[in-house]
Design a protein around this motif. Sequence first.
Motif, mmCIF file in Angstrom:
data_model
loop_
_atom_site.group_PDB
_atom_site.id
_atom_site.type_symbol
_atom_site.label_atom_id
_atom_site.label_comp_id
_atom_site.label_asym_id
_atom_site.label_seq_id
_atom_site.Cartn_x
_atom_site.Cartn_y
_atom_site.Cartn_z
ATOM 1 N N GLN A 98 46.276 40.919 43.098
ATOM 2 C CA GLN A 98 45.240 39.888 43.156
ATOM 3 C C GLN A 98 45.293 39.105 44.459
ATOM 4 O O GLN A 98 44.265 38.717 45.009
ATOM 5 N N PHE A 99 46.485 38.878 44.984
ATOM 6 C CA PHE A 99 46.646 38.104 46.219
ATOM 7 C C PHE A 99 47.142 38.983 47.364
ATOM 8 O O PHE A 99 47.745 38.502 48.316
ATOM 9 N N SER A 119 43.942 45.764 33.869
ATOM 10 C CA SER A 119 44.218 46.481 35.113
ATOM 11 C C SER A 119 45.521 45.943 35.700
ATOM 12 O O SER A 119 45.550 44.883 36.320
ATOM 13 N N TYR A 120 46.599 46.680 35.496
ATOM 14 C CA TYR A 120 47.866 46.279 36.102
ATOM 15 C C TYR A 120 47.750 46.289 37.615
ATOM 16 O O TYR A 120 48.279 45.410 38.302
ATOM 17 N N ALA A 121 47.059 47.294 38.147
ATOM 18 C CA ALA A 121 46.936 47.421 39.600
ATOM 19 C C ALA A 121 46.171 46.249 40.193
ATOM 20 O O ALA A 121 46.568 45.677 41.211
ATOM 21 N N ALA A 122 45.055 45.881 39.576
ATOM 22 C CA ALA A 122 44.249 44.775 40.104
ATOM 23 C C ALA A 122 44.969 43.445 39.947
ATOM 24 O O ALA A 122 44.955 42.609 40.852
ATOM 25 N N ALA A 123 45.604 43.221 38.796
ATOM 26 C CA ALA A 123 46.304 41.955 38.575
ATOM 27 C C ALA A 123 47.494 41.811 39.524
ATOM 28 O O ALA A 123 47.728 40.744 40.098
ATOM 29 N N THR A 140 41.202 41.711 35.474
ATOM 30 C CA THR A 140 41.702 41.908 36.838
ATOM 31 C C THR A 140 42.526 40.725 37.329
ATOM 32 O O THR A 140 43.055 40.773 38.440
ATOM 33 N N ASP A 141 42.645 39.684 36.532
ATOM 34 C CA ASP A 141 43.340 38.464 36.919
ATOM 35 C C ASP A 141 44.735 38.441 36.299
ATOM 36 O O ASP A 141 44.903 38.714 35.097
#
Length: 472
Positions: free
Chosen positions: A360-361, A353-357, A91-92
């Motif tokens: 992230q901010f 996870s492209y969406a989470a990465a 996720t990062d």
Amino acid sequence: MTSPYEPGAAPPPGCPAHAHGGAAPAGPDGYAPGPAHGVPGPDPAGEQSGPVRLYAPEFAADPHRYYAQLRQYGALAPVEIGAGVTAMLVTDYRAALDLLNDDTTWSKDSRSWQQTVPPDSAVLPMLGWRPNTVFADGDTHRRLRQVITDSFRLVEPHELRARVRHAADSLIRNFGARGDVDLMPEYAQQLPLLMFNNLFGMPEEYGDQLIAAMGGLMDGATPEEAATANAAFSAYIMELVGRKKAERGADLTSWFLDHLNGLSDDEVIAQIVVTMAAGNEPLANLIGNALSRMLSDDRYYSTLSGGALTAQDAINEVLWNDPPMANYSAHFPRRDVFFHGTWVRAGQLVLVSYAAANTQFGTVAFDDRSGSGAHLAWAAGPHVCPVQRHALVIATTAIERLTAWLSDIELAVPAEALTWRPGGFQRALAALPARFTPITPNQAGATPWDSSPSPSTRPEPTSTPRRHASAH
């Protein structure tokens, strides 16, 4: 030549969702908690017990809430991607880039892993090994990938736009006189397949056959329906390759066959299948997600007939915030590795996870046209999507053509009533109902019925224009 699929299997995916890599610094003895170790996830709201189920309807309804929860683990978090099938999810953003760019530590070959999964698992159509570029490493991957990239490079952008306009017009003619449409099944999901039928060199009348076969593979409610669709798709691919082996044209199939990397017939079939599957679902979702944003956000809604934000802006926002393939890039470490604070065992499934990465901010908005850097929706590294430029041309042109003909199109339901298809890999609307002022063939001015067709292949001799240099 062999059949591209086993009976009942859905097509394999591809871009924007397949990559490599991962850094491997030494770490302390012992493993950090992961899905294979039975450690439950954090429970900040008192709702989640155990790994987050990415395939659950609750996740589809509000994935960013769950991404926030998963980030409490650190760069990697345990998730369940199918009934009883677990994985680690990156996720990062920095960790995702490290993994996607390191094909020394990480492999794309899923054959050992899939032996640990029930043979009827719903995730195997997405993750089960096939002899194509998505699941290949090293020289094999480079050899197969070059055939795809070299061949698509021969498709000129202006010609591609003309083909998209023709395909879009043919679909708009089907519903233009009604004044209402579900844009997912009637437009977004059909247009990519019409384009593939055209680009791979099949006559226009075969487009409906491809649409019906691929739709059955994706949505077959029973094993029998899926097997019937698989047989229909296999027949389509075999006829396509048979036609082009008998008579070449200026099309992707002929260029695959004639590439100097020397693919066998079975390898050609495998690359055609993965290209269609890789482009179909993600591209349909990209068009649908961008249209839903344009029709529900005042920044776009007021500009359909002129204004500041464009279809390209909507597509950029989707690629950042709601990537059409939200979680994928399956990787397997070649050895035990301590990766961004978590021990991952050799052969364990790790997804990105492209969406989470990307978020992230926080979410990314495009109130101007300057952009905001590099998102990961196309993946990165050796397995970055090989046809990004073509996908963007198709999606942008499809949206612009629709909103040009139907300038007052609007959602037929409140935006909050739109629902998302469950599934841990894709970010896809279940439906996108819209309404507009009907258009008819006999009305004054130009309409889609007046559009002249574009040829299915270039008006060039049937021999392949040029051969490609080998990668080796």
